[in-house]
Design a protein around this motif. Structure first.
Motif, PDB file in Angstrom:
ATOM      1  N   ILE A  35      18.496  40.766   0.638  1.00  0.00           N
ATOM      2  CA  ILE A  35      17.436  39.915   0.078  1.00  0.00           C
ATOM      3  C   ILE A  35      16.233  40.768  -0.312  1.00  0.00           C
ATOM      4  N   ALA A  36      15.866  41.716   0.573  1.00  0.00           N
ATOM      5  CA  ALA A  36      14.732  42.589   0.268  1.00  0.00           C
ATOM      6  C   ALA A  36      15.018  43.450  -0.947  1.00  0.00           C
ATOM      7  N   LEU A  37      16.251  43.905  -1.083  1.00  0.00           N
ATOM      8  CA  LEU A  37      16.619  44.725  -2.229  1.00  0.00           C
ATOM      9  C   LEU A  37      16.499  43.934  -3.528  1.00  0.00           C
ATOM     10  N   GLN A  38      16.868  42.683  -3.497  1.00  0.00           N
ATOM     11  CA  GLN A  38      16.737  41.850  -4.698  1.00  0.00           C
ATOM     12  C   GLN A  38      15.267  41.681  -5.072  1.00  0.00           C
ATOM     13  N   ARG A  39      14.409  41.502  -4.061  1.00  0.00           N
ATOM     14  CA  ARG A  39      12.968  41.415  -4.356  1.00  0.00           C
ATOM     15  C   ARG A  39      12.488  42.715  -4.981  1.00  0.00           C
ATOM     16  N   ALA A  40      12.954  43.851  -4.423  1.00  0.00           N
ATOM     17  CA  ALA A  40      12.531  45.152  -4.935  1.00  0.00           C
ATOM     18  C   ALA A  40      12.970  45.353  -6.379  1.00  0.00           C
ATOM     19  N   LYS A  41      14.160  44.903  -6.689  1.00  0.00           N
ATOM     20  CA  LYS A  41      14.643  45.043  -8.067  1.00  0.00           C
ATOM     21  C   LYS A  41      13.767  44.251  -9.027  1.00  0.00           C
ATOM     22  N   GLY A  42      13.358  43.085  -8.594  1.00  0.00           N
ATOM     23  CA  GLY A  42      12.472  42.290  -9.445  1.00  0.00           C
ATOM     24  C   GLY A  42      11.132  42.961  -9.646  1.00  0.00           C
ATOM     25  N   HIS A  43      10.627  43.615  -8.610  1.00  0.00           N
ATOM     26  CA  HIS A  43       9.326  44.275  -8.709  1.00  0.00           C
ATOM     27  C   HIS A  43       9.389  45.584  -9.487  1.00  0.00           C
ATOM     28  N   SER A  44      10.531  46.264  -9.408  1.00  0.00           N
ATOM     29  CA  SER A  44      10.577  47.630  -9.929  1.00  0.00           C
ATOM     30  C   SER A  44      11.191  47.752 -11.312  1.00  0.00           C
ATOM     31  N   ALA A  45      11.814  46.690 -11.826  1.00  0.00           N
ATOM     32  CA  ALA A  45      12.514  46.800 -13.109  1.00  0.00           C
ATOM     33  C   ALA A  45      11.582  47.261 -14.219  1.00  0.00           C
ATOM     34  N   GLN A  46      10.437  46.611 -14.329  1.00  0.00           N
ATOM     35  CA  GLN A  46       9.506  46.972 -15.389  1.00  0.00           C
ATOM     36  C   GLN A  46       8.924  48.357 -15.163  1.00  0.00           C
ATOM     37  N   LEU A  47       8.598  48.667 -13.905  1.00  0.00           N
ATOM     38  CA  LEU A  47       8.049  49.979 -13.601  1.00  0.00           C
ATOM     39  C   LEU A  47       9.053  51.079 -13.886  1.00  0.00           C
ATOM     40  N   SER A  48      10.309  50.838 -13.521  1.00  0.00           N
ATOM     41  CA  SER A  48      11.335  51.861 -13.738  1.00  0.00           C
ATOM     42  C   SER A  48      11.452  52.206 -15.216  1.00  0.00           C
ATOM     43  N   ALA A  49      11.422  51.174 -16.058  1.00  0.00           N
ATOM     44  CA  ALA A  49      11.503  51.419 -17.499  1.00  0.00           C
ATOM     45  C   ALA A  49      10.291  52.200 -17.980  1.00  0.00           C
ATOM     46  N   ARG A  50       9.111  51.852 -17.452  1.00  0.00           N
ATOM     47  CA  ARG A  50       7.896  52.570 -17.851  1.00  0.00           C
ATOM     48  C   ARG A  50       7.921  54.025 -17.406  1.00  0.00           C
ATOM     49  N   LEU A  51       8.333  54.240 -16.155  1.00  0.00           N
ATOM     50  CA  LEU A  51       8.345  55.617 -15.640  1.00  0.00           C
ATOM     51  C   LEU A  51       9.360  56.474 -16.388  1.00  0.00           C
ATOM     52  N   GLN A  52      10.518  55.902 -16.681  1.00  0.00           N
ATOM     53  CA  GLN A  52      11.505  56.678 -17.432  1.00  0.00           C
ATOM     54  C   GLN A  52      11.013  56.949 -18.848  1.00  0.00           C
ATOM     55  N   GLY A  53      10.271  55.992 -19.398  1.00  0.00           N
ATOM     56  CA  GLY A  53       9.688  56.221 -20.717  1.00  0.00           C
ATOM     57  C   GLY A  53       8.672  57.340 -20.686  1.00  0.00           C
ATOM     58  N   VAL A  54       7.870  57.386 -19.631  1.00  0.00           N
ATOM     59  CA  VAL A  54       6.889  58.464 -19.480  1.00  0.00           C
ATOM     60  C   VAL A  54       7.576  59.807 -19.429  1.00  0.00           C
ATOM     61  N   VAL A  55       8.622  59.886 -18.598  1.00  0.00           N
ATOM     62  CA  VAL A  55       9.331  61.157 -18.442  1.00  0.00           C
ATOM     63  C   VAL A  55      10.018  61.555 -19.737  1.00  0.00           C
ATOM     64  N   GLN A  56      10.646  60.583 -20.402  1.00  0.00           N
ATOM     65  CA  GLN A  56      11.334  60.898 -21.645  1.00  0.00           C
ATOM     66  C   GLN A  56      10.363  61.394 -22.700  1.00  0.00           C
ATOM     67  N   SER A  57       9.209  60.751 -22.805  1.00  0.00           N
ATOM     68  CA  SER A  57       8.238  61.193 -23.808  1.00  0.00           C
ATOM     69  C   SER A  57       7.718  62.582 -23.476  1.00  0.00           C
TER      70      SER A  57
ATOM     71  N   ALA B 130      12.410  52.463  -8.176  1.00  0.00           N
ATOM     72  CA  ALA B 130      12.007  52.822  -9.538  1.00  0.00           C
ATOM     73  C   ALA B 130      12.146  54.315  -9.792  1.00  0.00           C
ATOM     74  N   LEU B 131      11.917  55.122  -8.769  1.00  0.00           N
ATOM     75  CA  LEU B 131      11.994  56.581  -8.938  1.00  0.00           C
ATOM     76  C   LEU B 131      13.424  57.104  -8.843  1.00  0.00           C
ATOM     77  N   GLU B 132      14.324  56.286  -8.310  1.00  0.00           N
ATOM     78  CA  GLU B 132      15.682  56.756  -8.038  1.00  0.00           C
ATOM     79  C   GLU B 132      16.398  57.330  -9.252  1.00  0.00           C
ATOM     80  N   PRO B 133      16.350  56.708 -10.425  1.00  0.00           N
ATOM     81  CA  PRO B 133      17.121  57.241 -11.550  1.00  0.00           C
ATOM     82  C   PRO B 133      16.434  58.376 -12.311  1.00  0.00           C
ATOM     83  N   ILE B 134      15.239  58.749 -11.906  1.00  0.00           N
ATOM     84  CA  ILE B 134      14.486  59.746 -12.679  1.00  0.00           C
ATOM     85  C   ILE B 134      14.881  61.154 -12.245  1.00  0.00           C
ATOM     86  N   ASN B 135      15.459  61.884 -13.143  1.00  0.00           N
ATOM     87  CA  ASN B 135      15.897  63.246 -12.860  1.00  0.00           C
ATOM     88  C   ASN B 135      14.684  64.133 -12.570  1.00  0.00           C
TER      89      ASN B 135
END
Length: 546
Positions: free
Chosen positions: A310-332, A404-409
């Motif tokens: 249940i906590a993981l599902q809450r975390a996914k909801g909170h981090s989805a947008q941030l994860s996309a933003r952080l990966q965008g930052v790194v990619q740029s 959110a940081l997990e997929p960022i190389n």
């Protein structure tokens, strides 16, 4: 304060040893001991004492890893002493085989004891128990632990043992000790110790006189060997031994040898030599300094699997947008950028006009940006004042950031909570380790507030964890809602961590932390924690090249 002040601090080095050997180490307080699971070292400041501490740690780590503490020790003190000597040699040899660098660390302990006069050569005037115990110790360590510093003591031990206990006894004892290198476990150690004890019992009970010619004959039949199996030169015969009277019974010598064996058998623990590493432990305790904090050991927490999902599902909801933003930052940041240089293979069309004014910067060069290469450790304060919802929010947002940081190389992250599950200051709870996937550890984030705020120990633990990471950039973020238990030691450690190159950020929940951390953020509504954490992460990734 030098760059290595923290890196070479006893808690940091001890933690590195613990990770290397796979044992739990705790630094702090005034005791040097092990309970078979955790090795405790006192706080020390002197370099000489630290050298002893590293040897003590390597030795005790060998016992924690290799000794079977469930086996019943011998009931007789001399039997226990033999067991201790043989097991010490066995486990140290095994540690050196697995970790060759520990040889010098362990040998430094013997060098210290010799220099301090604690390992002097035996004497025929010594009480039989002391003589036999020290002789076995020195012979075993010199020949089978291969410690050359003990060569003079071992040579004297051979001669004096024969003088007091008889040469036949020494020959038989040495024959038994040649089996030391083949010992595979604690049970075999104890079996060999029992056979050595039986030899002493036989010597104590034997009342038939022996002639010196018989002893010489036995010696020729069973030549002594050193640790690699090569024969050693026999001792030069004395004038008395070569005299015509050598066939007469040596009743007085035999009586004395038998009496010496009997005294050794009846010796109490106090009459036998002290355990070497008990001596070192006492020396460390005598030099223990004052410490406001300690390096805690780490505990794991399984948690509740259902609530973890249940906590993981809450975390996914909170981090989805941030994860996309952080990966965008790194990619740029990784996008290939170009700049003009004075020479190259590719012209920059929009800068050709510079040639007309003598500016040679008309060639284009592409630069490839690298990954962030950052190790981050997030500490979560779960002291009692976090009860009432702040603890749940803090853990949720720590989970969301980790996810959110997990997929960022190029970014590794770890999360820990303090104090321990039952409020102990000498432990921290690991929620997530570097390289762990959050989905497999979400249940560990299902916890609640407890205890005080032992921040010093938590900072020691996180700093040691970061210094063990290969990433050149190391960041420590602490979430807390109150003052630490020992403010002065927290300030000292933060200063040392900064000098060692660790970036420290404090986030105060309805509490000011600017007097502690060089970078401090205060949030007055715990609901703002998610936004604050995400902003911090974004800034870290944006600034990784600067």
């Amino acid at each position: 304060m030098t760059l290595n002040t923290l890196n070479h601090a006893l808690p940091i080095v001890a933690a590195a040893y613990g990770r290397k050997f796979g044992v739990a180490v705790q630094v702090g307080g005034s005791e040097a001991k092990t309970d078979g699971r955790v090795i405790h070292l006192p706080s020390l400041s002197g370099e000489a004492e630290k050298t002893l501490a590293y040897g003590y740690l390597a030795h005790e780590a060998g016992h924690v890893r290799l000794t079977d503490f469930t086996l019943r020790r011998h009931a007789q003190p001399l039997g226990r002493f033999f067991e201790g000597v043989l097991e010490d040699v066995r486990i140290e040899t095994a540690m050196i085989r697995a970790y060759p660098g520990t040889r010098s660390t362990l040998d430094a302990v013997i060098d210290h004891l010799i220099a301090e006069g604690r390992m002097q050569a035996v004497s025929a005037d010594d009480p039989p128990a002391q003589l036999l115990g020290n002789a076995v110790l020195m012979l075993a360590r010199h020949r089978y632990r291969e410690q050359p510093a003990l060569a003079p003591q071992a040579q004297v031990a051979d001669r004096v043992l024969a003088q007091v206990f008889g040469r036949v006894f020494v020959t038989q004892l040495r024959a038994l000790m040649t089996e030391i290198p083949a010992l595979r476990d604690t049970a075999e150690t104890m079996a060999l110790a029992q056979r050595m004890l039986a030899l002493v019992e036989s010597a104590a009970q034997h009342d038939a006189p022996r002639t010196e010619s018989a002893e010489r004959s036995t010696e020729r039949e069973a030549p002594s060997t050193d640790h690699d199996g090569r024969g050693t030169e026999p001792e030069a015969p004395s004038t008395q031994r070569d005299a015509p009277s050598t066939e007469y019974p040596v009743l007085g010598a035999k009586d004395e040898a038998q009496q010496a064996a009997q005294e050794a058998l009846s010796a109490t623990d106090e009459a036998l030599p002290d355990d070497l590493f008990a001596i070192i432990g006492a020396a460390l305790q005598a030099q223990a300094g004052s410490s406001h904090g300690e390096m805690p050991t780490v505990e794991t927490f399984e948690g509740d699997a259902v609530r973890g999902i249940i906590a993981l599902q809450r975390a996914k909801g909170h981090s989805a947008q941030l994860s996309a933003r952080l990966q965008g930052v790194v990619q740029s940041e990784r996008l290939t950028r170009s700049r003009t240089v004075r020479q190259g293979r590719q012209l920059s069309a929009q800068h050709l006009h510079r040639a007309g004014v003598g500016d040679a910067r008309i060639f284009r060069q592409r630069d490839q940006q690298t990954a962030p290469n950052t190790a981050l450790h997030l500490l979560v304060d779960l002291s009692g004042s976090m009860r009432g919802g702040a603890d749940r929010i803090a853990l949720d947002e720590a989970m969301a950031l980790a996810l959110a940081l997990e997929p960022i190389n190029g970014v590794s992250r770890a999360v820990s909570a303090f104090p321990s599950l039952n409020g102990r200051s000498d432990r921290v709870t690991r929620l997530l380790g570097h390289g762990d996937r959050l989905a497999q550890h979400a249940r560990a984030f299902v916890q609640s507030a407890r205890g005080g705020t032992p921040m010093t120990g938590a900072l020691w633990f996180a700093a040691a964890d970061l210094l063990a990471q290969a990433a050149p950039r190391k960041v420590l973020i602490t979430l807390s809602d109150g003052e630490p238990n020992q403010r002065s030691s927290v300030l000292d450690l933060i200063a040392r961590a900064r000098t060692a190159g660790i970036e420290l950020i404090g986030i105060g929940i309805q509490h000011e932390v600017g007097h502690l951390f060089p970078v401090a953020i205060r949030i007055d509504d715990v609901a703002d924690l998610k936004r604050t954490l995400f902003q911090v992460a974004e800034q870290l990734l944006l600034s990784h090249r600067h």
